[in-house]
Motif scaffolding. Structure first.
Motif, short mmCIF file in Angstrom:
data_model
loop_
_atom_site.label_atom_id
_atom_site.label_comp_id
_atom_site.label_asym_id
_atom_site.label_seq_id
_atom_site.Cartn_x
_atom_site.Cartn_y
_atom_site.Cartn_z
N VAL A 204 0.85 -1.20 0.00
CA VAL A 204 0.00 0.00 0.00
C VAL A 204 0.88 1.25 0.00
O VAL A 204 0.61 2.23 -0.72
N ALA A 205 1.96 1.23 0.78
CA ALA A 205 2.84 2.40 0.85
C ALA A 205 3.47 2.69 -0.52
O ALA A 205 3.70 3.85 -0.88
N LEU A 206 3.75 1.63 -1.26
CA LEU A 206 4.40 1.80 -2.57
C LEU A 206 3.42 2.19 -3.67
O LEU A 206 3.83 2.71 -4.72
N LEU A 261 -8.17 -6.95 5.90
CA LEU A 261 -6.88 -6.39 6.32
C LEU A 261 -6.39 -5.35 5.30
O LEU A 261 -5.96 -4.24 5.66
N VAL A 262 -6.51 -5.69 4.02
CA VAL A 262 -6.09 -4.77 2.95
C VAL A 262 -6.92 -3.49 3.03
O VAL A 262 -6.38 -2.37 2.97
N ASP A 263 -8.24 -3.64 3.20
CA ASP A 263 -9.11 -2.46 3.26
C ASP A 263 -8.73 -1.56 4.44
O ASP A 263 -8.70 -0.33 4.31
N MET A 264 -8.42 -2.19 5.58
CA MET A 264 -8.06 -1.38 6.76
C MET A 264 -6.78 -0.59 6.50
O MET A 264 -6.68 0.59 6.85
N VAL A 265 -5.79 -1.24 5.87
CA VAL A 265 -4.52 -0.54 5.62
C VAL A 265 -4.76 0.60 4.61
O VAL A 265 -4.21 1.70 4.77
N CYS A 266 -5.61 0.35 3.61
CA CYS A 266 -5.90 1.41 2.64
C CYS A 266 -6.58 2.60 3.34
O CYS A 266 -6.26 3.77 3.05
N GLU A 267 -7.49 2.30 4.26
CA GLU A 267 -8.16 3.39 5.00
C GLU A 267 -7.14 4.19 5.80
O GLU A 267 -7.17 5.42 5.82
N GLY A 270 -5.18 6.30 3.58
CA GLY A 270 -5.95 7.28 2.83
C GLY A 270 -5.81 7.08 1.32
O GLY A 270 -5.79 8.05 0.56
N LYS A 271 -5.70 5.80 0.89
CA LYS A 271 -5.57 5.52 -0.54
C LYS A 271 -6.71 4.63 -1.00
O LYS A 271 -7.11 3.70 -0.27
N ARG A 272 -7.22 4.88 -2.20
CA ARG A 272 -8.21 3.98 -2.81
C ARG A 272 -7.47 3.09 -3.79
O ARG A 272 -6.95 3.57 -4.81
N LEU A 273 -7.40 1.80 -3.46
CA LEU A 273 -6.65 0.85 -4.31
C LEU A 273 -7.54 -0.33 -4.65
O LEU A 273 -8.44 -0.69 -3.88
#
Ligand code: NAD
Ligand code: GDD
Length: 329
Positions: A204-206, A261-267, A270-273
């Protein structure tokens, strides 16, 4: 004057061992840390850090040379699904960790250390109990009849039995905990041994906002994730319990799917992936910690909400990614 309390942390250069060594030092204990490599993310600021290969019995005897008040055996050849579930590292994992476990406990026995904490894993539980969400809760007694889904899990069962056999045969007071997926800052995040929380934070950071990240499998795999601060609290409570030796789960009993887990990290980021599901090593389908025994014997269960732990972990990994990108530029 009372002599200073002493502790030995094997695997202090690693994730859990490093956090534990720091915590014990903050608590006023003189800590000797041992690892085959220096701490990956900077010095620990503990009493003494020794580089030694614990697969070598002579090296073990040399560094375990006194009756430490507390010994924590966290050294192992381990990693996330990308390391332990591919099958490629099975022989190394079994050989390296079995040698370490045998040498450490024997050196401790000879040196007069009475109490050794052994870090086992949720991977000891039988595969047939982890095929769907209805049977995902790992109750300690369900480990037998044994059928772990990985050689890593089989080796951990051997380790558990070895350390507890010394309690019966040599009057030791060893303790055994089964950790369930522990995460937090200062853990592997990009060396091939990272577990899902760190891997997802890195991806997500990348990613740029609006982009895509790869997720192994369909993302419906179920896991519970334990924040490192809770893990350290659990270790210390078990180690200092007067009469309960375990094995006991030290894990969260609040499971989530990998997609969640992915959705939580995106939240948090602050990224929509979007997710691209790709083949990858999976491990079991569904796993959760049953904390009934933990609550009953230690009067304690973990309390850090997953979201809070993930936020701290994401911030740390985001900084690592930024530093690595600057370094590579
Ligand atoms: P880690 O890989 O970060 O730490 C293990 C450390 O052991 C490493 O620093 C490594 O260099 C060291 N080590 C390996 N071989 C060695 C050798 N021959 N001599 C000396 N040191 C050696 O792993 P971790 O996440 O901190 O895990 C600690 C313990 O907890 C391990 O026993 C692991 O199997 C167990 N565990 C961890 C988790 C988790 O989610 N992190 C889950 C279940 C069990
Ligand atoms: N590592 C990782 N990286 N896992 C991913 C990824 C990714 O990019 N994408 C999806 N996953 C999925 C894996 O396929 C697996 O189904 C799930 O996320 C969890 O993977 P891990 O966190 O790597 O490992 P685990 O929970 O299956 O097992 C870990 O925890 C055990 C204790 O509970 C391992 O570290 C074991 O060694 C440990 O004993």
């Amino acid at each position: 004057m009372r002599a200073e309390r002493t502790a030995l942390v094997c695997g202090a250069g690693g994730f859990i061992g490093g956090h534990l060594a720091r915590r014990l030092t903050r608590d006023g204990i003189a800590v000797r840390g041992i690892d085959i490599k220096p701490p990956a993310f900077g010095p620990l600021d503990i009493d003494r850090f020794v580089i030694a290969d614990l697969r070598d019995p002579a090296a073990c005897r040399e560094v375990i040379d006194q009756p430490f008040d507390e010994v924590y055996q966290l050294a192992a050849d381990m990693g996330g699904a990308g390391y332990v579930f591919t099958g490629d590292n099975d022989a190394a994992i079994m050989r390296n960790s079995a040698l370490i476990n045998i040498n450490v406990i024997e050196a401790c026995r000879r040196a007069g250390c009475e109490s050794v904490f052994f870090s086992s894993s949720a991977c000891v539980y039988p595969r047939h109990r982890q095929t769907d969400t209805d049977t995902a809760d790992c109750v300690e007694a369900s480990a037998y009849p044994a059928d772990p889904d990985s050689e890593y899990g089989w080796e951990k069962l051997f380790g558990e039995r070895l350390y507890l056999a010394h309690n019966r045969n040599d009057g030791m007071r060893n303790r055994v905990a089964r950790f369930h997926n522990v995460f937090g800052p200062l853990g592997s995040w990009a060396d091939g041994r990272e577990k899902a929380p760190a891997a997802i934070c890195r991806k997500v950071a990348l990613a740029r906002d609006g982009g895509q990240i790869e997720v192994w499998g369909d993302g419906q795999q179920l896991r519970s994730f334990l924040y490192i601060d809770d893990c350290i609290d659990g270790i210390l409570r078990l180690m200092r319990s007067p009469d309960f030796e375990g094995p006991v789960n030290i894990g969260s009993d609040a499971p989530v799917t990998i997609n969640r887990l992915v959705d939580m990290v995106c939240e948090i980021a602050g990224k929509r992936l979007t997710r691209r599901h790709v083949p990858g090593p999976m491990g079991v389908r569904a796993r959760n910690s049953d904390n009934t025994l933990l609550q009953d014997k230690l009067g304690w269960t973990p309390s850090v909400p997953l979201r809070d732990g993930l936020a701290a972990t994401y911030r740390w990994i985001e900084a690592q990614v930024a530093e690595a990108t600057v370094g590579a530029a």
